[in-house]
Design an enzyme around this catalytic site. Structure first.
Site: not given
Ligand code: PEP
Length: 257
Positions: A9-11, A168, A214, A235-236
Site C-alpha cells: 500500500n503506497w498510500k 491491522e 509495521s 505500508g512504509g
Molecule cells: C498500512 O498502510 O496498511 C500499513 C500497515 O502501514 P505500515 O506498514 O507502514 O504500518
C-alpha cells in the site's frame, strides 16, 4: 491451502508515473521467480494506468486504495468500481484505518462499497483493527467482532471467498510498533472462528487473513510463520523494492516451511 498475499500500500506516495514505473521495474526483476505468493501493488489513482501497463505479463497485480459504491453519476472526486475493473485493477482496499479515522468512513459505508466491489468483479482487501485504547482496555475482540459483523453484513459465503481480510491493529500502522506474532495470531484465529460461526468451516478455512502494521524485512518471517496469517498488507516498507522483495520472500518461505 491458502496462498499468502502481500499487498504493497503506497498510500499517497510515488504518485507520478516516473517514480512508480521505476520502482515497479526494479520489483518485476526481483520477484520474477516467486510463484506461491500473490503480489498486489496498490499505488495512488494517478498512476494506476501506468502501473497496470508496466506489470502486464508479470506476476504482479495492481489494486486501488479506495472506491465509491456507485457505478457513475454526480459524485465529484469519487472513483467507480466499474472504472477500476475496466482499467485492469484486480484488487481494491476498503476500510483502511486511515479512511475510517481521517475521512470518517463508517462500517455501513464500507459494507456498501464491499458489495459493489464484488459486483464489479474486484477482489476486496477489507481492513479491520482496534485502536490502542481499545486494546489497552481489553476490548480488542469486541471491536473486531462488531466491525466484522457490520462490514460484512448480508454477504454470502461464496462472496466472502473472494475477500481478503487485513487485520491491522491501528496502533501498529506506521508507528514502527508491530504486534507480536502471537498477538496477531490470536486475533487471526478469533476472526477465523467468527467466520466459521457465521459462514461455516469451509469458508473459514478458505478466506485469507493477512496482517498489517509495521511489517519489515526483519519481522516478516516470524509473523508469516503463524498458521493463520496469510501474508501481509505493507505500508512504509513497500516503498522500496528491496525491502518489499524481502517481505515477499519471507511469505514464500512460509509456504515451504
Ligand atoms: C498500512 O498502510 O496498511 C500499513 C500497515 O502501514 P505500515 O506498514 O507502514 O504500518
Amino acid at each position: 491451502m491458502r496462498n499468502p498475499i502481500i499487498g504493497g500500500n503506497w498510500k499517497m506516495n510515488k504518485g507520478t508515473p516516473s517514480e512508480a514505473i521505476e520502482m515497479l521495474e526494479e520489483l518485476i526483476s526481483l520477484v520474477k521467480k516467486i510463484d506461491s505468493v500473490d503480489i498486489v501493488i496498490v499505488p495512488p489513482f494517478t498512476v494506476l494506468f501506468s502501473a497496470i501497463q508496466t506489470v502486464k505479463n508479470t506476476n504482479i497485480m495492481v489494486g486501488a486504495q479506495n472506491m465509491y459504491y456507485e457505478e457513475k453519476g454526480a459524485f465529484t472526486g469519487e472513483v467507480s468500481p466499474v472504472f477500476l475493473k475496466e482499467l485492469g485493477c484486480k484488487y481494491v482496499i476498503l476500510g483502511h484505518s486511515e479512511r475510517r479515522d481521517i475521512f470518517n468512513e463508517s462500517d455501513d459505508l464500507i459494507n456498501k462499497k464491499l458489495k459493489k466491489a464484488l459486483k464489479a468483479g474486484l477482489n476486496p482487501i477489507v481492513c479491520i483493527g482496534e485502536h490502542l485504547e481499545e486494546r489497552e482496555t481489553g476490548r480488542t475482540k469486541d471491536v473486531i467482532e462488531n466491525q466484522f459483523k457490520l462490514t460484512f453484513k448480508d454477504l454470502k459465503s461464496e462472496e466472502l471467498d473472494r475477500v481478503t481480510i487485513a487485520y491491522e491493529p491501528i496502533w501498529a500502522i506506521g508507528t514502527g510498533k508491530t504486534a507480536t506474532p502471537e498477538q496477531a495470531e490470536e486475533i487471526h484465529i478469533f476472526i477465523r472462528e467468527l467466520i466459521a460461526t457465521i459462514y461455516g468451516k469451509n469458508t473459514a478455512e478458505t478466506v485469507r487473513i493477512q496482517y498489517g502494521g509495521s511489517i519489515k524485512p526483519t519481522n516478516a518471517k516470524e509473523i508469516f510463520k503463524k498458521e493463520n496469517i496469510d501474508g501481509g498488507l505493507v505500508g512504509g516498507a513497500s516503498l522500496q523494492s528491496k525491502s518489499l522483495y524481502e517481505i515477499i520472500k519471507a511469505a514464500e518461505e512460509s509456504v515451504n516451511q
